[in-house]
Design an enzyme around this catalytic site. Structure first.
Site, short mmCIF file in Angstrom:
data_model
loop_
_atom_site.label_atom_id
_atom_site.label_comp_id
_atom_site.label_asym_id
_atom_site.label_seq_id
_atom_site.Cartn_x
_atom_site.Cartn_y
_atom_site.Cartn_z
N HIS A 114 -5.18 2.15 6.88
CA HIS A 114 -3.81 2.65 7.07
C HIS A 114 -3.51 3.76 6.05
O HIS A 114 -2.98 4.81 6.39
CB HIS A 114 -2.84 1.47 6.91
CG HIS A 114 -1.40 1.82 6.98
ND1 HIS A 114 -0.57 1.43 8.01
CD2 HIS A 114 -0.60 2.52 6.13
CE1 HIS A 114 0.65 1.88 7.81
NE2 HIS A 114 0.66 2.54 6.66
N GLU A 115 -3.88 3.51 4.78
CA GLU A 115 -3.57 4.48 3.71
C GLU A 115 -4.44 5.73 3.81
O GLU A 115 -3.97 6.84 3.55
CB GLU A 115 -3.70 3.83 2.33
CG GLU A 115 -2.78 2.64 2.08
CD GLU A 115 -1.31 2.90 2.37
OE1 GLU A 115 -0.87 4.07 2.25
OE2 GLU A 115 -0.59 1.95 2.74
N GLY A 137 0.84 -1.19 0.00
CA GLY A 137 0.00 0.00 0.00
C GLY A 137 0.87 1.24 0.00
O GLY A 137 1.96 1.23 0.58
N CYS A 167 5.00 0.05 7.51
CA CYS A 167 4.80 1.18 6.60
C CYS A 167 6.12 1.49 5.90
O CYS A 167 7.16 1.55 6.55
CB CYS A 167 4.34 2.39 7.42
SG CYS A 167 4.10 3.88 6.44
N LEU A 168 6.06 1.71 4.59
CA LEU A 168 7.29 2.02 3.85
C LEU A 168 7.93 3.32 4.34
O LEU A 168 9.13 3.50 4.17
CB LEU A 168 6.98 2.12 2.35
CG LEU A 168 6.67 0.79 1.65
CD1 LEU A 168 6.22 1.04 0.23
CD2 LEU A 168 7.86 -0.14 1.69
N HIS A 212 -3.00 8.11 6.15
CA HIS A 212 -1.90 8.91 5.57
C HIS A 212 -2.43 10.20 4.96
O HIS A 212 -1.79 11.24 5.03
CB HIS A 212 -1.18 8.12 4.47
CG HIS A 212 -0.07 7.24 4.94
ND1 HIS A 212 1.06 7.73 5.57
CD2 HIS A 212 0.12 5.89 4.86
CE1 HIS A 212 1.89 6.74 5.86
NE2 HIS A 212 1.34 5.61 5.45
N GLN A 253 3.34 9.85 0.65
CA GLN A 253 4.57 9.09 0.96
C GLN A 253 5.65 9.27 -0.12
O GLN A 253 6.79 8.85 0.07
CB GLN A 253 4.27 7.61 1.14
CG GLN A 253 3.44 7.28 2.38
CD GLN A 253 3.17 5.80 2.49
OE1 GLN A 253 2.18 5.31 1.97
NE2 GLN A 253 4.06 5.08 3.14
C1 Y12 Z 1 -1.47 -4.06 6.56
C2 Y12 Z 1 -0.86 -3.11 7.31
C3 Y12 Z 1 -0.31 -2.00 6.73
C4 Y12 Z 1 -0.42 -1.81 5.38
C5 Y12 Z 1 0.13 -0.58 4.76
C6 Y12 Z 1 1.13 -0.83 3.69
N1 Y12 Z 1 2.40 -1.19 4.23
C7 Y12 Z 1 3.43 -1.65 3.48
O1 Y12 Z 1 3.28 -1.79 2.29
C8 Y12 Z 1 4.69 -1.94 4.18
C9 Y12 Z 1 5.74 -2.38 3.53
C10 Y12 Z 1 7.04 -2.62 4.13
C11 Y12 Z 1 8.04 -3.21 3.34
C12 Y12 Z 1 9.31 -3.43 3.85
O2 Y12 Z 1 10.31 -3.93 3.07
C13 Y12 Z 1 10.57 -5.29 2.98
O3 Y12 Z 1 9.87 -6.09 3.56
C14 Y12 Z 1 11.69 -5.68 2.12
C15 Y12 Z 1 9.59 -3.09 5.15
O4 Y12 Z 1 10.88 -3.42 5.64
C16 Y12 Z 1 11.84 -2.48 5.76
O5 Y12 Z 1 11.59 -1.33 5.59
C17 Y12 Z 1 13.18 -2.94 6.15
C18 Y12 Z 1 8.64 -2.49 5.93
C19 Y12 Z 1 7.35 -2.24 5.42
C20 Y12 Z 1 -1.03 -2.76 4.62
C21 Y12 Z 1 -1.57 -3.89 5.22
CO CO Z 2 2.10 3.70 5.62
#
Ligand code: Y12
Ligand code: CO
Length: 175
Positions: free
Chosen positions: A137-138, A45, A95-96, A141, A50
């Site tokens: 969550h989004e 997401g 969260c990214l 934001h 962001q």
């Molecule tokens: C459930 C809860 C929250 C969401 C919001 C969207 N969140 C993400 O897309 C998070 C992504 C994310 C990716 C990461 O990178 C890796 O896993 C390689 C991460 O790790 C690092 O930053 C090291 C952290 C978050 C959607 C559904």
């Molecule tokens: Co986020």
């Protein structure tokens, strides 16, 4: 434009996003580039804020039962409004914009959302499970709210300490 993810504690993440009025080429280009950066960062997401754009626009791409993401299941939401909520659920969110930190957050279990697609057509969706959590969550934001804003006082203090330490380490590794 090459987009980069804005990371906490950047103040831009506190900004309120603005209603999208023009469904033009520029919006389409932003959405396409947001998709590229979301997928290449392993995200499911992403909100426009962001990547530094104060537009009420977000993307969701929930992995399938084989944990794979496909552009066929990409959802683009412009000007989303949550119109119905029911039940409560807790999920460990990430969260990214807050890399390497995950924490339990309580959200509504089921929601209904009205939004527009990239061409301005009115849509509505009912969501539960991971999609419902990701939408909430989004949409947060777009109001300048991060999932870490929902932590208890003591958990937030612990997070700030851990996060600062991690950022220092990151800086050292870059030297
Ligand atoms: C459930 C809860 C929250 C969401 C919001 C969207 N969140 C993400 O897309 C998070 C992504 C994310 C990716 C990461 O990178 C890796 O896993 C390689 C991460 O790790 C690092 O930053 C090291 C952290 C978050 C959607 C559904
Ligand atoms: Co986020």
């Amino acid at each position: 434009m090459k987009l980069t993810i804005v990371e906490y504690p950047d103040k831009r993440l506190k900004e309120k996003s603005k209603t999208v009025e023009k469904f033009d080429k520029e919006l389409h280009q932003l959405l396409d580039e947001m998709y590229e950066v979301m997928i290449s960062s392993n995200g499911i997401g992403l909100a426009a804020i962001q990547v530094g754009h104060t537009k009420r626009a977000l993307l969701l791409n929930i992995p399938d039962e084989n944990d794979e993401q496909s552009i066929d299941t990409l959802v683009e939401m412009i000007n989303p409004v949550i119109t119905y909520t029911s039940g409560l659920t807790t999920y460990q969110e990430g969260c990214l914009s807050v890399p390497s930190f995950y924490e339990d957050v309580q959200r509504y279990e089921s929601i209904a959302v009205n939004y527009q697609d990239r061409d301005g057509n009115t849509k509505s969706i009912e969501a539960e499970g991971l999609l419902s959590i990701a939408i909430q969550h989004e949409v947060d934001h777009l109001q300048g709210i991060l999932f870490i804003d929902k932590l208890s006082y003591s958990r937030r203090k612990k997070f700030e300490k851990e996060y600062k330490r991690m950022q220092k380490e990151k800086k050292l590794h870059k030297l």
